[in-house]
Motif scaffolding. Structure first.
Motif, PDB file in Angstrom:
ATOM      1  N   VAL A 109      11.198   8.161  14.253  1.00  0.00           N
ATOM      2  CA  VAL A 109       9.809   8.511  14.559  1.00  0.00           C
ATOM      3  C   VAL A 109       8.886   8.024  13.439  1.00  0.00           C
ATOM      4  CG1 VAL A 109       8.226  10.449  14.828  1.00  0.00           C
ATOM      5  CG2 VAL A 109      10.459  10.500  15.946  1.00  0.00           C
ATOM      6  N   SER A 110       7.715   7.563  13.859  1.00  0.00           N
ATOM      7  CA  SER A 110       6.722   7.127  12.872  1.00  0.00           C
ATOM      8  C   SER A 110       5.411   7.857  13.107  1.00  0.00           C
ATOM      9  CB  SER A 110       6.500   5.625  12.983  1.00  0.00           C
ATOM     10  OG  SER A 110       5.489   5.190  12.084  1.00  0.00           O
ATOM     11  N   THR A 111       4.664   8.054  12.032  1.00  0.00           N
ATOM     12  CA  THR A 111       3.349   8.680  12.121  1.00  0.00           C
ATOM     13  C   THR A 111       2.329   7.783  11.442  1.00  0.00           C
ATOM     14  OG1 THR A 111       4.365  10.876  12.023  1.00  0.00           O
ATOM     15  CG2 THR A 111       1.999  10.750  11.615  1.00  0.00           C
ATOM     16  N   LEU A 112       1.250   7.560  12.125  1.00  0.00           N
ATOM     17  CA  LEU A 112       0.107   6.842  11.550  1.00  0.00           C
ATOM     18  C   LEU A 112      -0.962   7.888  11.263  1.00  0.00           C
ATOM     19  CD1 LEU A 112      -1.385   4.133  10.876  1.00  0.00           C
ATOM     20  CD2 LEU A 112      -2.227   4.185  13.223  1.00  0.00           C
ATOM     21  N   ASP A 116       5.627  -4.283   5.547  1.00  0.00           N
ATOM     22  CA  ASP A 116       4.352  -4.985   5.589  1.00  0.00           C
ATOM     23  C   ASP A 116       3.269  -4.000   5.991  1.00  0.00           C
ATOM     24  OD1 ASP A 116       3.404  -8.296   6.757  1.00  0.00           O
ATOM     25  OD2 ASP A 116       2.133  -6.649   6.109  1.00  0.00           O
ATOM     26  N   LYS A 117       2.276  -3.852   5.166  1.00  0.00           N
ATOM     27  CA  LYS A 117       1.133  -3.010   5.525  1.00  0.00           C
ATOM     28  C   LYS A 117      -0.158  -3.783   5.331  1.00  0.00           C
ATOM     29  CE  LYS A 117       1.466  -0.519   1.123  1.00  0.00           C
ATOM     30  NZ  LYS A 117       1.525   0.819   0.477  1.00  0.00           N
ATOM     31  N   ASP A 145      -7.643   2.126   2.649  1.00  0.00           N
ATOM     32  CA  ASP A 145      -6.676   3.085   2.099  1.00  0.00           C
ATOM     33  C   ASP A 145      -6.770   4.443   2.786  1.00  0.00           C
ATOM     34  OD1 ASP A 145      -8.553   3.661  -1.004  1.00  0.00           O
ATOM     35  OD2 ASP A 145      -9.042   4.027   1.098  1.00  0.00           O
ATOM     36  N   ARG A 146      -7.628   4.552   3.794  1.00  0.00           N
ATOM     37  CA  ARG A 146      -7.641   5.800   4.577  1.00  0.00           C
ATOM     38  C   ARG A 146      -6.503   5.809   5.603  1.00  0.00           C
ATOM     39  NH1 ARG A 146     -11.084   6.211   7.970  1.00  0.00           N
ATOM     40  NH2 ARG A 146     -12.033   4.133   8.034  1.00  0.00           N
ATOM     41  N   PHE A 147      -5.905   4.649   5.816  1.00  0.00           N
ATOM     42  CA  PHE A 147      -4.824   4.524   6.795  1.00  0.00           C
ATOM     43  C   PHE A 147      -3.488   4.572   6.067  1.00  0.00           C
ATOM     44  CE2 PHE A 147      -6.777   3.090  10.858  1.00  0.00           C
ATOM     45  CZ  PHE A 147      -8.099   3.069  10.442  1.00  0.00           C
ATOM     46  N   PHE A 148      -2.608   5.378   6.613  1.00  0.00           N
ATOM     47  CA  PHE A 148      -1.293   5.564   5.991  1.00  0.00           C
ATOM     48  C   PHE A 148      -0.256   5.715   7.099  1.00  0.00           C
ATOM     49  CE2 PHE A 148       1.781   6.940   3.006  1.00  0.00           C
ATOM     50  CZ  PHE A 148       2.433   8.046   3.537  1.00  0.00           C
ATOM     51  N   ALA A 149       0.883   5.060   6.958  1.00  0.00           N
ATOM     52  CA  ALA A 149       1.932   5.190   7.968  1.00  0.00           C
ATOM     53  C   ALA A 149       3.251   5.493   7.294  1.00  0.00           C
ATOM     54  CB  ALA A 149       2.046   3.912   8.797  1.00  0.00           C
ATOM     55  N   GLU A 150       4.089   6.216   8.005  1.00  0.00           N
ATOM     56  CA  GLU A 150       5.412   6.539   7.468  1.00  0.00           C
ATOM     57  C   GLU A 150       6.432   6.586   8.591  1.00  0.00           C
ATOM     58  OE1 GLU A 150       4.999  10.282   5.484  1.00  0.00           O
ATOM     59  OE2 GLU A 150       4.634  11.396   7.334  1.00  0.00           O
ATOM     60  N   ARG A 151       7.675   6.416   8.185  1.00  0.00           N
ATOM     61  CA  ARG A 151       8.810   6.483   9.126  1.00  0.00           C
ATOM     62  C   ARG A 151      10.004   6.975   8.315  1.00  0.00           C
ATOM     63  NH1 ARG A 151      11.841   1.493  12.298  1.00  0.00           N
ATOM     64  NH2 ARG A 151      12.536   2.684  14.107  1.00  0.00           N
TER      65      ARG A 151
END
Lengths: 115, 112
Positions: free
Chosen positions: A74-77, A56-57, A63-69
């Motif tokens: 560990v996750s990075t925003l 869910d995003k 669209d300037r915000f991006f998250a990954e795991r």
């Protein structure tokens, strides 16, 4: 570690800069959440991961915000081309189950100030 | 759209007083409601409520849920200065986002 950790704790960025915020959830926690908390407001949901999958995003404001795991831990925003309205505390939370029927454990947050 | 309203938004009382904090909500597919205490840093978990009418208690704090009237209350008895914090209510909805929907919180100040 004993709890959720986040880094950096404070970040000052000039408008237009890209920033990356890190979250280390509690080991073994399946679910990971990002929230944005503006001054005087409750946290607002940004995005949710179940392991490495971003399920869910819908709360990401642009669209300037991006998250990954990528490895399910560990996750990075990442926020690209930061704007002044991005100034807030960014909270990460994790939960051991794959649904947040159980409590979420929050990290201390990263306070982002965009000048 | 999910909606959470907490009241009062701020409250100042003296040590030893009892306070009642309110949370009303409208969410789709309600699953549970969580209360958090937020001091300067991260929210810390207090209670999770899933069933109506069953009081949860932890020391001087207690909370109850009314799923028919769509509200919850958090009671703190014999307040202490360490209870000063923002208390956040967060219903968990199974519809839409999987994240919690937080209210704005009640800012509680306990004066010595």
């Amino acid at each position: 570690g004993a709890g959720v950790s986040q880094s950096p704790r404070y970040k000052v960025a000039k408008r237009g800069q890209d920033v990356a915020l890190r979250c280390d959830p509690i080991s073994g926690h399946v679910s990971l959440f990002w929230y944005q908390q503006a001054l005087g407001q409750g946290p607002e949901f940004l995005t949710y991961f179940q392991n490495e999958a971003q399920l869910d995003k819908s709360g990401l404001p642009s669209d300037r915000f991006f998250a990954e795991r990528p490895e399910g831990s560990v996750s990075t925003l990442k926020i690209q081309r930061t704007q002044q309205e991005d100034s807030a505390v960014y909270l990460c939370a994790s939960s051991f189950s794959d649904r947040n029927y159980n409590e979420q454990f929050f990290g201390p947050g990263t306070r982002l100030t965009v000048l | 759209e999910d909606k959470v309203v907490q009241s009062p938004l701020s409250l100042v009382v003296h040590e030893g007083d009892t306070v009642t904090l309110n949370c009303s909500y409208e969410v789709t597919n309600f699953r549970s409601l969580l209360w958090y205490k937020q001091e300067k840093k991260a929210p810390t978990f207090l209670f999770m409520l899933t069933s109506s009418g069953i009081e949860k208690k932890s020391g001087r704090l207690s909370s109850i849920l009314d799923k028919k009237e769509l509200f919850s209350i958090l009671n703190i008895t014999a307040t202490q200065t360490g209870d000063s914090a923002v208390y956040l209510c967060a219903p968990n909805s199974g519809g839409g986002a999987d994240g919690l929907t937080f209210g704005k919180g009640t800012h509680l100040i306990i004066q010595p």
